[in-house]
Scaffold this motif. Structure first.
Motif, PDB file in Angstrom:
ATOM      1  N   GLY B  31       0.513  -2.132  -5.200  1.00 24.38           N
ATOM      2  CA  GLY B  31       1.716  -1.981  -6.021  1.00 24.38           C
ATOM      3  C   GLY B  31       2.568  -0.827  -5.537  1.00 24.38           C
ATOM      4  N   PHE B  32       1.908   0.218  -5.175  1.00 23.24           N
ATOM      5  CA  PHE B  32       2.560   1.439  -4.714  1.00 23.24           C
ATOM      6  C   PHE B  32       3.495   1.186  -3.535  1.00 23.24           C
ATOM      7  CE2 PHE B  32       2.037   5.175  -1.788  1.00 23.24           C
ATOM      8  CZ  PHE B  32       2.746   6.103  -2.528  1.00 23.24           C
ATOM      9  N   THR B  33       3.080   0.316  -2.625  1.00 23.16           N
ATOM     10  CA  THR B  33       3.879   0.060  -1.427  1.00 23.16           C
ATOM     11  C   THR B  33       4.754  -1.188  -1.547  1.00 23.16           C
ATOM     12  OG1 THR B  33       2.072  -1.205  -0.454  1.00 23.16           O
ATOM     13  CG2 THR B  33       2.173   1.123   0.108  1.00 23.16           C
ATOM     14  N   ALA B  34       4.562  -1.944  -2.617  1.00 22.98           N
ATOM     15  CA  ALA B  34       5.206  -3.262  -2.696  1.00 22.98           C
ATOM     16  C   ALA B  34       6.734  -3.187  -2.663  1.00 22.98           C
ATOM     17  CB  ALA B  34       4.738  -4.000  -3.949  1.00 22.98           C
ATOM     18  N   ASP B  35       7.314  -2.289  -3.442  1.00 24.51           N
ATOM     19  CA  ASP B  35       8.781  -2.254  -3.560  1.00 24.51           C
ATOM     20  C   ASP B  35       9.468  -1.817  -2.268  1.00 24.51           C
ATOM     21  OD1 ASP B  35       8.560  -3.035  -6.324  1.00 24.51           O
ATOM     22  OD2 ASP B  35       8.025  -0.964  -6.767  1.00 24.51           O
ATOM     23  N   ARG B  38       9.260  -4.568   0.260  1.00 22.95           N
ATOM     24  CA  ARG B  38      10.210  -5.639  -0.009  1.00 22.95           C
ATOM     25  C   ARG B  38      11.596  -5.276   0.525  1.00 22.95           C
ATOM     26  NH1 ARG B  38       7.674  -7.598  -4.381  1.00 22.95           N
ATOM     27  NH2 ARG B  38       8.038  -5.633  -5.476  1.00 22.95           N
ATOM     28  N   ILE B  39      12.000  -4.030   0.313  1.00 23.33           N
ATOM     29  CA  ILE B  39      13.311  -3.595   0.788  1.00 23.33           C
ATOM     30  C   ILE B  39      13.381  -3.613   2.309  1.00 23.33           C
ATOM     31  CG2 ILE B  39      14.849  -1.596   0.954  1.00 23.33           C
ATOM     32  CD1 ILE B  39      13.909  -0.816  -1.895  1.00 23.33           C
ATOM     33  N   LEU B  40      12.289  -3.180   2.933  1.00 24.90           N
ATOM     34  CA  LEU B  40      12.272  -3.053   4.396  1.00 24.90           C
ATOM     35  C   LEU B  40      12.220  -4.401   5.103  1.00 24.90           C
ATOM     36  CD1 LEU B  40      12.600  -0.335   5.436  1.00 24.90           C
ATOM     37  CD2 LEU B  40      10.683   0.113   3.957  1.00 24.90           C
ATOM     38  N   GLU B  41      11.564  -5.366   4.467  1.00 29.43           N
ATOM     39  CA  GLU B  41      11.402  -6.654   5.152  1.00 29.43           C
ATOM     40  C   GLU B  41      12.775  -7.282   5.332  1.00 29.43           C
ATOM     41  OE1 GLU B  41      10.507 -10.250   1.945  1.00 29.43           O
ATOM     42  OE2 GLU B  41       8.879  -9.411   3.132  1.00 29.43           O
ATOM     43  N   ARG B  47       6.502  -0.176   7.115  1.00 30.00           N
ATOM     44  CA  ARG B  47       5.952   0.932   6.360  1.00 30.00           C
ATOM     45  C   ARG B  47       5.931   2.220   7.184  1.00 30.00           C
ATOM     46  NH1 ARG B  47       0.555  -0.725   3.191  1.00 30.00           N
ATOM     47  NH2 ARG B  47       1.839  -2.505   2.574  1.00 30.00           N
ATOM     48  N   ALA B  48       5.730   2.060   8.479  1.00 33.53           N
ATOM     49  CA  ALA B  48       5.684   3.241   9.343  1.00 33.53           C
ATOM     50  C   ALA B  48       7.043   3.949   9.358  1.00 33.53           C
ATOM     51  CB  ALA B  48       5.285   2.846  10.758  1.00 33.53           C
ATOM     52  N   HIS B  49       8.113   3.153   9.351  1.00 31.65           N
ATOM     53  CA  HIS B  49       9.446   3.754   9.304  1.00 31.65           C
ATOM     54  C   HIS B  49       9.674   4.458   7.974  1.00 31.65           C
ATOM     55  CE1 HIS B  49       9.617   0.493  12.279  1.00 31.65           C
ATOM     56  NE2 HIS B  49      10.505   1.218  12.899  1.00 31.65           N
ATOM     57  N   GLU B 117      17.406   4.648  -1.251  1.00 29.97           N
ATOM     58  CA  GLU B 117      17.097   3.314  -1.748  1.00 29.97           C
ATOM     59  C   GLU B 117      15.581   3.127  -1.877  1.00 29.97           C
ATOM     60  OE1 GLU B 117      18.816   0.277   0.662  1.00 29.97           O
ATOM     61  OE2 GLU B 117      18.119  -1.370  -0.625  1.00 29.97           O
ATOM     62  N   LEU B 118      14.874   3.548  -0.831  1.00 29.98           N
ATOM     63  CA  LEU B 118      13.423   3.393  -0.826  1.00 29.98           C
ATOM     64  C   LEU B 118      12.755   4.245  -1.900  1.00 29.98           C
ATOM     65  CD1 LEU B 118      12.850   3.468   3.031  1.00 29.98           C
ATOM     66  CD2 LEU B 118      12.643   1.479   1.524  1.00 29.98           C
ATOM     67  N   SER B 119      13.162   5.493  -1.979  1.00 27.77           N
ATOM     68  CA  SER B 119      12.452   6.378  -2.903  1.00 27.77           C
ATOM     69  C   SER B 119      12.845   6.090  -4.346  1.00 27.77           C
ATOM     70  CB  SER B 119      12.665   7.848  -2.538  1.00 27.77           C
ATOM     71  OG  SER B 119      13.983   8.244  -2.784  1.00 27.77           O
ATOM     72  N   ASP B 120      14.066   5.600  -4.552  1.00 27.87           N
ATOM     73  CA  ASP B 120      14.426   5.178  -5.906  1.00 27.87           C
ATOM     74  C   ASP B 120      13.474   4.084  -6.390  1.00 27.87           C
ATOM     75  OD1 ASP B 120      16.473   6.946  -6.187  1.00 27.87           O
ATOM     76  OD2 ASP B 120      18.099   5.495  -5.974  1.00 27.87           O
TER      77      ASP B 120
END
Lengths: 164, 164
Positions: B31-35, B38-41, B47-49, B117-120
């Motif tokens: 869950g922690f990485t899901a959002d 989703r934005i990055l895909e 995730r590395a970026h 965007e990511l951290s929001d």
DNA sequence: GAATTTACGTCAGCCTTGTTGACTTTCCAA
DNA sequence: TTGGAAAGTCAACAAGGCTGACGTAAATTC
């Protein structure tokens, strides 16, 4: 102190506090996987094999589709892992008796041994962390993690948590 | 009730409780990485970026080696990620003035926008989880995670936690 | 009983992100 | 001043995700 109409102190919800939580998750997850990773390296296995072994141990006789749901990967991806585990004699796959399309998965004795080694290592770290933090903290830990899951994952988690 | 010589109840240290904690970590991290995922895909990033962007934002002007310490990957692996971020104009890399071997890293305006965007997204989930669990639970959450880290990671974490 | 759906396996090919090894540039200390 | 260490780059490879297409056996539906 920042107070709401309700009267609770909301300082724990500041961006700064949230950032600390995010970084704590990042660093802690590294520790969480470090010991099994160390054991697996050198064998031909990786984290994906560990996950499969864990959940087969957890739910002996589980089907491939069920494992797919829990692990959240594609069947092609899982199949590659499962195939090597079966070839190497760590996992046994048997046709379902009531529904012969299904494959029921079990750990062999050899599989049990590796599972034991991996989970002993992971539990040892977990136990040390739990002991250091205390029962009150552990309860909070579990509450926050559960709230962080996607609803679907929370269902999977709770299903596992109780029954078998 | 299981009691020790010291008198504390140790039921929270049973293998069963530890197993629940292990599975909670597994599902919660998803869950922690899901959002952000989703934005990055769809963008060319992963995730590395995200991790690189997070820690450059966190410590502007940091060097590549410092980032290597924090991320715990090889410099070749980090370099690939960094190169695409620099080429795409999200990260600025400048030669050190005092030591010209070093590269100091900053987010560009474009980089700041993506970071935001990511951290929001990630904070929103964290905030919801924190709010649902309450301040007491959050404190326990942080305590257990911190105890779970490798000592070296804990140092990194605490360095970041306070200063900058 | 035939057609469709489900569960599983597999081949091929792609992407991200980790790895090692070999290399340059730069700095610093003996 | 030179030799080693540190910072960074290029190349090649591996693990483990992914999609798409296809095959087979068994179950279900019509």
């Amino acid at each position: 102190m920042a107070e709401t109409p309700g009267g609770e102190n909301l300082l724990f919800l500041t961006d700064e506090q949230l950032r600390k939580g995010i970084e704590a998750m990042f660093f802690a997850y590294r520790g969480f996987t470090a010991d099994p990773d160390r054991i697996l390296e050198g064998m031909d296995y990786g984290r994906a094999h560990h996950r499969a072994i864990h959940f087969i141990h957890r739910s002996p006789g589980t089907t491939v589709s069920n494992l797919l749901l829990i692990l959240g990967v594609t069947k092609q991806s899982l199949n590659r892992v499962l195939r090597t585990l079966i070839e190497d004699g760590l996992v046994r796959s048997e046709k379902g008796k009531v529904d012969a399309r299904e494959r029921h998965l079990h750990l062999t004795d050899k599989g049990q041994m590796l599972e034991r080694e991996l989970s002993d290592a992971q539990r040892a770290r977990m136990r040390a962390a739990y002991r250091a933090a205390g029962p009150q903290a552990v309860q909070g830990f579990r509450q926050v993690l559960e709230a962080m899951m996607d609803p679907e994952m929370r269902r999977q988690y709770n299903r596992l948590k109780e029954g078998g």
